[in-house]
Design an enzyme around this catalytic site. Structure first.
Site, PDB file in Angstrom:
ATOM      1  N   THR A  67       0.844  -1.198   0.000  1.00  0.00           N
ATOM      2  CA  THR A  67       0.000   0.000   0.000  1.00  0.00           C
ATOM      3  C   THR A  67       0.878   1.246   0.000  1.00  0.00           C
ATOM      4  O   THR A  67       2.016   1.218   0.481  1.00  0.00           O
ATOM      5  CB  THR A  67      -0.890   0.079   1.255  1.00  0.00           C
ATOM      6  OG1 THR A  67      -0.053   0.262   2.415  1.00  0.00           O
ATOM      7  CG2 THR A  67      -1.733  -1.164   1.427  1.00  0.00           C
ATOM      8  N   ASP A  68       0.334   2.331  -0.527  1.00  0.00           N
ATOM      9  CA  ASP A  68       0.957   3.615  -0.245  1.00  0.00           C
ATOM     10  C   ASP A  68       0.789   3.865   1.252  1.00  0.00           C
ATOM     11  O   ASP A  68      -0.106   3.312   1.892  1.00  0.00           O
ATOM     12  CB  ASP A  68       0.311   4.729  -1.064  1.00  0.00           C
ATOM     13  CG  ASP A  68       1.241   5.915  -1.257  1.00  0.00           C
ATOM     14  OD1 ASP A  68       2.211   6.055  -0.481  1.00  0.00           O
ATOM     15  OD2 ASP A  68       0.999   6.717  -2.176  1.00  0.00           O
ATOM     16  N   TRP A  69       1.637   4.701   1.812  1.00  0.00           N
ATOM     17  CA  TRP A  69       1.689   4.850   3.271  1.00  0.00           C
ATOM     18  C   TRP A  69       0.352   5.400   3.806  1.00  0.00           C
ATOM     19  O   TRP A  69      -0.073   6.494   3.457  1.00  0.00           O
ATOM     20  CB  TRP A  69       2.850   5.757   3.656  1.00  0.00           C
ATOM     21  CG  TRP A  69       4.089   4.980   4.007  1.00  0.00           C
ATOM     22  CD1 TRP A  69       4.798   5.068   5.160  1.00  0.00           C
ATOM     23  CD2 TRP A  69       4.772   3.987   3.214  1.00  0.00           C
ATOM     24  NE1 TRP A  69       5.870   4.195   5.146  1.00  0.00           N
ATOM     25  CE2 TRP A  69       5.877   3.516   3.957  1.00  0.00           C
ATOM     26  CE3 TRP A  69       4.550   3.427   1.960  1.00  0.00           C
ATOM     27  CZ2 TRP A  69       6.750   2.530   3.501  1.00  0.00           C
ATOM     28  CZ3 TRP A  69       5.410   2.447   1.484  1.00  0.00           C
ATOM     29  CH2 TRP A  69       6.488   2.018   2.244  1.00  0.00           C
TER      30      TRP A  69
END
Length: 825
Positions: free
Chosen positions: A238-240
């Site tokens: 995932t993106d952060w």
């Protein structure tokens, strides 16, 4: 069932997974901290370190963040992707990737989070400096080169942001509505090339929703396309803070959620398995793929180098910049500058160069070149320097007067202009395409005292240029990295013959862009009504005048194209350097279908070649056709097809400068026509800049949802903090107006960078992001209490927050006690 058996047969670490407890497997699916994955010492499973790094390693030694606030370990700052794309050199991209990989190994980084390959749908997107192009073929080929270079060292690249992440405002919650053909042809093709040709080991999912579901949970995107169609067997991260529903993400094939949630989402996975909501096999498959990445990146660190040659890497950064700089105007051959010419250096960007973007990609450079230090060896006489303007837009008459006085005494004015660091930043879109007024006012004043002006432009994306007639020369350095100043000076003096060509179109004005009426999505959704017509595909098809076309760039020499020959597999032609100096030319292959049965762009980029040719020399070039040359995505057959038709094979020096044309008849696949022409008249005309909603609905096949917030219902997890403006709770509305005032006040007192942080990290953040980004400091049950407060139950919510906080502390003590006891045993 067939797909599941296929996946099970691929499991490589079945025995090791069999030794792991359910709790260990679940914990493996989220980070250990902000940058590291979970380790399991008893089984010999180590942690991996992930680091930002599209154009340089951003490994933070101490305090970690995702906004570029805290300094990182020094690393080479290469030109950004938007800059390197102008080189049109896959080989250069691979070399940069190679050097990025070397530095990653030295810094003990396992996964380098880049390159970013989202399309430049709209020039105002604040993160365009980090992306390659408006064209998916060029972006994909460049990205594949980067990936091969990075991964040649045994570590992993992470191509991002998958997918259709084309605005920064509300990026964590916006729903992008796009038709299937456009999704495939425009927004996924670059990822397809990066995965199939670059063989990236990891993919980062984007924050946004796609046609109604978050990309990280989107079965069509993550399983049907990425896994089944493209055969990707790597890891999705995932993106952060980009995880919405952890179990849904796991089912879609997301292995790794970052950063840590302190065990909260691990428990969600455990409960889903124990309740029978999902099978443990789903978790095992994800664990297996993550283990493969961990063990695959482990070996390189056993005997890795402890340092790298900073000077060698700096020289590579300089060569990369030299090959990417674009000469946009050269009236009267004012460039290259003659030896002995007297120049006045004007502009704050000369002394404090703008060489990279802002946000998570900020690199702490190993050194930083400055043009004022380079004139001694250049043969150019620098008679002085004046900043001329305030960097962040404030008018300063004294500085302007001093600059004009200096300019009078020079033969040529070198005017360093551009966009400042807070104008182009992750998390924010730009308000306009304009260069700050104080710089244009200075340019007009300089022109009155000395019209021999060469402008050196520094910015990472498109700007309007109503001032273009005030300069004789225009050199666009984009964001040229730590060695950019030296590279630009070598172009100005002729030591380097410029060869860069634009990877994006420059319109005359922002209103001309095809997505003008539908960017950005302000509340619930954003509709991609322009369909396939982005960038040059729109301008060429509608014969719309532009300032600089896609693929445009000047040289100090000239090239002639001749003798085109087309076969079913390739196009061959001759290229002659007809000038007096050696140089590099970028020949571009476009293909146009002459049938009008299916709406298409007038022509599309399908190949390119960059070649060095000495003065007077002729070379024969061949550009091969590939599986993407004639294809289109058919929404009726739901697959790639070829229309039987006559096609134009077009060779150009830019999308507007066509040199050679031939035709070829191509056999089709016999698919049914996908559209009813009568229902889509605007799309068949190509004039898709302002499509009516009814026609767009005919294209996508369903009615679009209301794009506005429903202000009558309570706020929830996926609503943003900005929506507190209409919250039922008075405290929430007060907090909103305090935040808005703080943002205004910080801008007023000149703290624009701090003001940006409010917008990036607070204003557009969904409430769930508070829990996802705080590493477990504030969990979802506590967030429930905050939402009670927001929705007018202040004291009940406050009590809930305190109660859940107390429970969290108690649970943490129990876990710690168990861990100590287990260790003693």
């Amino acid at each position: 069932m067939r797909i599941k058996q296929k996946e099970e047969s691929k499991m490589k670490y079945k025995d090791l997974i069999g030794k792991m407890t359910l709790e260990e497997k679940a914990s493996f699916m989220s980070g250990k901290d902000f940058w590291q994955t979970q380790n399991i010492e008893r089984l010999g499973i180590r942690s991996m370190f992930l680091s930002d790094g599209p154009h340089g390693i951003r490994k933070q030694a101490e305090a970690a963040d995702h906004l570029g606030l805290n300094a990182s370990i020094p690393a080479t700052c290469f030109p950004t992707a938007a800059t390197i794309a102008n080189s049109w050199s896959v080989e250069l991209g691979e070399q940069i990737g190679d050097y990025l990989g070397k530095e990653a190994v030295v810094q003990k980084v396992d996964v380098l989070l880049g390159p970013g390959i989202n399309m430049k749908r709209n020039p105002l997107c604040g993160r365009n400096f980090e992306y390659f192009s408006e064209d998916p073929y060029l972006a994909g080929k460049m990205a594949a080169g980067y990936i091969r270079g990075i991964q040649s060292h045994g570590i992993a690249a992470c191509v991002k942001h998958f997918a259709v992440n084309n605005q920064e405002e509300r990026r964590m919650s916006i729903d992008t509505i796009v038709d299937e053909r456009t999704l495939r042809e425009i927004y996924l093709t670059a990822f397809e090339i990066a995965i199939k040709e670059g063989k990236t080991k990891t993919v980062m999912s984007s924050y946004n929703q796609l046609n109604g579901s978050y990309t990280n949970e989107n079965i069509h995107l993550m399983k049907e396309i990425l896994r089944d169609e493209w055969d990707f067997d790597g890891v999705v991260v995932t993106d952060w803070g980009g995880s919405n529903d952890r179990v849904a993400g796991l089912v879609a094939g997301n292995e790794l959620e970052m950063p840590t949630t302190a065990g909260e989402t691990n428990e969600e996975i455990i409960q889903a398995i124990q309740s029978g909501k999902i099978k443990e096999d789903v978790l095992d498959e994800c664990v297996d793929r993550l283990l493969e990445l961990i063990f695959a990146t482990e070996e390189v660190h056993t005997n890795s180098q402890q340092e790298f040659d900073m000077e060698e890497h700096h020289k590579v950064a300089q060569r990369a910049a030299e090959e990417s700089i674009v000469l946009l105007k050269n009236e009267g051959n004012i460039l290259p500058l003659n030896k002995g010419v007297k120049v006045a250096v004007i502009g704050d960007f000369a002394k404090e160069p703008r060489y990279q973007g802002a946000g998570s990609s900020i690199v702490n450079p190993t050194k930083l070149d400055n043009v004022l230090d380079g004139f001694d060896q250049s043969g150019i006489i620098n008679i002085g320097y004046e900043p001329g303007f305030e960097r962040y837009g404030k008018k300063n008459t004294t500085k302007m007067d001093k600059a004009c006085t200096l300019a009078k005494e020079s033969d040529v004015v070198l005017f360093y202009m551009g966009l400042d660091e807070v104008t182009e930043a992750e998390g924010l879109d730009r308000p306009s395409l304009k260069i700050p007024d104080n710089q244009i006012q200075l340019l007009n004043s300089l022109y009155k005292v000395n019209p021999n002006i060469v402008a050196i432009l520094s910015c990472g994306s498109v700007v309007e240029m109503p001032w273009l007639d005030k300069v004789k020369g225009l050199v666009h350095g984009y964001l040229a990295g730590q060695a950019g100043a030296s590279a630009i000076l070598r172009v100005l003096t002729g030591e380097v013959n410029p060869s860069g060509k634009l990877a994006e179109t420059y319109p005359l004005q922002y209103e001309d862009t095809p997505s003008y009426h539908h960017f950005p999505g302000k509340e619930v959704s954003v509709e991609y009504r322009e369909s396939i017509y982005i960038g040059y595909r729109y301008y060429d098809t509608t014969n719309k005048d532009v300032l600089f076309p896609f693929g445009y760039g000047l040289s100090y020499t000239t090239f002639e194209y001749s003798d085109i020959q087309v076969t079913k597999d390739e196009v061959t032609f001759k290229l002659t350097n007809t000038g007096n100096v050696a140089g590099m030319e970028i020949a571009q292959l476009y293909v146009g279908c002459k049938s009008d049965d299916i709406f298409r762009a007038k022509k599309e980029l399908k190949g390119f070649a960059k070649v060095f040719i000495n003065a007077g020399e002729t070379k024969t070039l061949t550009i091969a056709f590939d599986d993407k040359t004639f294809r289109y995505f058919n929404v009726k057959s739901n697959q790639w097809e070829i229309e039987e038709a006559e096609y134009e094979i077009i060779l150009g020096a830019s999308s507007a400068d066509i040199r050679l044309i031939d035709t070829i008849v191509v056999e089709g696949t016999g698919a049914p026509l996908p559209y009813d022409k009568d229902q889509l008249p605007t799309y068949y005309s190509g004039k898709a800049n302002d499509v009516a909603v009814e026609e767009f609905e005919s294209l996508i096949g369903y009615k679009v949802l209301v794009a506005k917030w429903d202000r009558s219902i309570p706020l929830g997890y996926n609503d943003t903090i900005a929506q507190c403006r209409y919250a039922k709770g008075g405290s929430a509305r007060l907090a909103y107006y305090v935040m808005v005032f703080a943002h205004w006040f910080l801008i007023k007192i000149g703290k624009r960078s701090t003001a940006n942080i409010i917008m990036m990290s607070v204003y557009h953040m969904p409430f769930r992001g508070i829990a996802r980004m705080t590493g477990g400091v504030l969990n979802m049950p506590m967030l429930d209490g905050i939402l009670m407060m927001v929705n007018s139950h202040f004291f009940k919510g406050l009590n809930h927050v305190l109660k859940e906080r107390s429970n969290k502390v108690k649970v943490a003590k129990v876990i710690k006690t168990k861990a100590v006891a287990t260790k003693e045993i």
